[in-house]
Design an enzyme around this catalytic site. Structure first.
Site, PDB file in Angstrom:
ATOM      1  N   HIS A   1       3.442  -9.751 -33.061  1.00 17.26           N
ATOM      2  CA  HIS A   1       3.841 -10.031 -31.499  1.00 17.26           C
ATOM      3  C   HIS A   1       5.283  -9.794 -31.145  1.00 17.26           C
ATOM      4  CE1 HIS A   1       5.441 -13.576 -33.398  1.00 17.26           C
ATOM      5  NE2 HIS A   1       4.077 -13.959 -33.873  1.00 17.26           N
TER       6      HIS A   1
ATOM      7  N   MET B   1       2.576 -11.257 -41.847  1.00 17.39           N
ATOM      8  CA  MET B   1       1.248 -11.104 -42.103  1.00 17.39           C
ATOM      9  C   MET B   1       0.532 -10.750 -41.274  1.00 17.39           C
ATOM     10  SD  MET B   1       0.716 -14.845 -44.144  1.00 17.39           S
ATOM     11  CE  MET B   1       0.754 -15.822 -42.826  1.00 17.39           C
TER      12      MET B   1
ATOM     13  N   LYS C   1      11.955 -19.019 -36.551  1.00 19.76           N
ATOM     14  CA  LYS C   1      10.894 -19.830 -36.274  1.00 19.76           C
ATOM     15  C   LYS C   1      10.262 -20.767 -37.517  1.00 19.76           C
ATOM     16  CE  LYS C   1       6.336 -20.398 -34.562  1.00 19.76           C
ATOM     17  NZ  LYS C   1       5.462 -20.392 -35.919  1.00 19.76           N
TER      18      LYS C   1
ATOM     19  N   HIS D   1       7.717 -10.640 -33.999  1.00 19.54           N
ATOM     20  CA  HIS D   1       8.062  -9.696 -34.978  1.00 19.54           C
ATOM     21  C   HIS D   1       8.787  -8.485 -34.581  1.00 19.54           C
ATOM     22  CE1 HIS D   1       3.871 -11.606 -36.059  1.00 19.54           C
ATOM     23  NE2 HIS D   1       4.640 -11.871 -37.162  1.00 19.54           N
TER      24      HIS D   1
HETATM   25  P1  AMP Z   1       4.477 -14.263 -39.990  1.00 22.62           P
HETATM   26  O1  AMP Z   1       3.674 -12.977 -39.733  1.00 22.62           O
HETATM   27  O2  AMP Z   1       4.074 -15.445 -39.139  1.00 22.62           O
HETATM   28  O3  AMP Z   1       4.251 -14.656 -41.615  1.00 22.62           O
HETATM   29  O4  AMP Z   1       5.828 -13.950 -39.778  1.00 22.62           O
HETATM   30  C1  AMP Z   1       6.499 -12.800 -40.028  1.00 22.62           C
HETATM   31  C2  AMP Z   1       8.034 -12.870 -39.941  1.00 22.62           C
HETATM   32  O5  AMP Z   1       8.068 -13.059 -38.531  1.00 22.62           O
HETATM   33  C3  AMP Z   1       8.829 -14.434 -40.425  1.00 22.62           C
HETATM   34  O6  AMP Z   1      10.047 -14.137 -40.855  1.00 22.62           O
HETATM   35  C4  AMP Z   1       8.802 -15.313 -39.364  1.00 22.62           C
HETATM   36  O7  AMP Z   1       9.489 -16.096 -39.213  1.00 22.62           O
HETATM   37  C5  AMP Z   1       8.900 -14.279 -38.177  1.00 22.62           C
HETATM   38  N1  AMP Z   1       8.309 -14.792 -36.644  1.00 22.62           N
HETATM   39  C6  AMP Z   1       7.433 -15.288 -36.570  1.00 22.62           C
HETATM   40  N2  AMP Z   1       7.210 -15.818 -35.155  1.00 22.62           N
HETATM   41  C7  AMP Z   1       8.375 -15.486 -34.819  1.00 22.62           C
HETATM   42  C8  AMP Z   1       8.926 -15.796 -33.604  1.00 22.62           C
HETATM   43  N3  AMP Z   1       8.308 -16.337 -32.489  1.00 22.62           N
HETATM   44  N4  AMP Z   1      10.194 -15.337 -33.148  1.00 22.62           N
HETATM   45  C9  AMP Z   1      10.980 -14.749 -34.401  1.00 22.62           C
HETATM   46  N5  AMP Z   1      10.538 -14.476 -35.300  1.00 22.62           N
HETATM   47  C10 AMP Z   1       9.272 -14.960 -35.524  1.00 22.62           C
END
Ligand code: AMP
Length: 273
Positions: free
Chosen positions: A27, A23, A143, A30
């Site tokens: 960081h 989304m 996470k 990702h």
């Molecule tokens: P998001 O953008 O938060 O929807 O996350 C996109 C992907 O990145 C999802 O598969 C999350 O689980 C993964 N993700 C988010 N934060 C972390 C983190 N701190 N370490 C590893 N993967 C992450």
């Protein structure tokens, strides 16, 4: 050339496509997903789509951090081959009929219980993205432990068991705070307080052999509340199906927390054994 044509061409040439759905507000967490994706595939695709269907709270959606310029620079730096940034219309436009996904108990526990409709929304977006990208491997973060299980279930429900899932360990700040796009909404003082999620999980890991589950959970609640968090849940669950355990014994378990500081809701988890 449309994305799906371009990817069809790559596949015809025998190249595998790895996919990292996000989304945005990228960081190092990702980046870790993308690094593995790049290592394992000649073609890496990252999507950025802040999916309205998965927000059960409109202010959480409107306040979700957006850092597109920075994200693009980060993806270029990381060597991502393709960035897919669909508009809402491309995902859910004319002719789109939302399905209902039978997620069983995953929808009524933990995140499912506290964010009604959230996982249906996640499935809607991921189902659409998979139809467009058709990856061989999907890269997800530990996470979002429960989300990984939901997406595995989605693959089964939609006949996509052939897609491999790679789950990447949670990337943390030096303090232990799990990296999250929502951390951008914390001020420096809140960011310090937020380390209590990691400290609580670490306390569970250090003491699980000598302290009963109910005591651990109560201590966890106390730690979080005394740092100013309002707590949705502190649970210890079986790693295989997330059923809540009252005794650990020889089970493999994961501790999971969801708690909010002011209106910023954070989640974290840790495998305990
Ligand atoms: P998001 O953008 O938060 O929807 O996350 C996109 C992907 O990145 C999802 O598969 C999350 O689980 C993964 N993700 C988010 N934060 C972390 C983190 N701190 N370490 C590893 N993967 C992450």
């Amino acid at each position: 050339m449309a994305l799906s044509c371009k990817l069809d061409q790559e596949r015809t040439e025998g190249k595998t496509v790895g996919f990292v759905p996000t989304m945005g507000a990228l960081h190092s967490g990702h980046e870790a997903l993308l690094d593995l994706c790049k290592k394992e595939n000649p073609v890496s695709v990252c999507s950025i789509f802040v999916n309205p269907a998965q927000f059960n709270n409109t202010s959480d959606y409107s306040l979700y951090p957006k850092t597109i310029e920075k994200d693009m620079a980060c993806l270029l730096d990381a060597g991502c081959d393709i960035l897919f940034m669909p508009e809402k219309e491309e995902m859910y436009g004319d002719g789109y009929a939302p399905k209902h996904y039978d997620l069983g108990h995953l929808e009524t526990i933990l995140e499912g219980q506290h964010r009604p409709g959230h996982f249906q929304g996640v499935c809607q977006a991921v189902d659409r993205l998979l139809t467009i990208v058709v990856p061989q491997t999907l890269y997800l973060g530990q996470k979002d432990y429960q989300q990984c299980m939901v997406i595995k279930k989605l693959l089964t429900l939609t006949g996509r068991e052939h897609i491999k899932i790679q789950i990447v360990p949670t990337k943390r700040e030096e303090s232990g705070l799990a990296m999250s796009s929502r951390n951008l909404r914390l001020n420096p003082e809140q960011r310090k307080k937020a380390v209590v999620l990691y400290e609580t999980l670490s306390f569970f890991k250090a003491n699980m052999d000598t302290m009963p589950v109910t005591y651990l959970k109560q201590k966890g609640m106390d730690f979080l509340k005394s740092s100013g968090f309002s707590v949705d849940y502190v649970e210890i669950a079986d790693v295989s199906d997330l059923s809540i355990v009252t005794e650990i014994g020889s089970k493999k378990v994961v501790a999971l927390i969801a708690a909010s500081l002011s209106d910023v809701r954070l989640i974290d988890n840790m495998l305990l054994n």
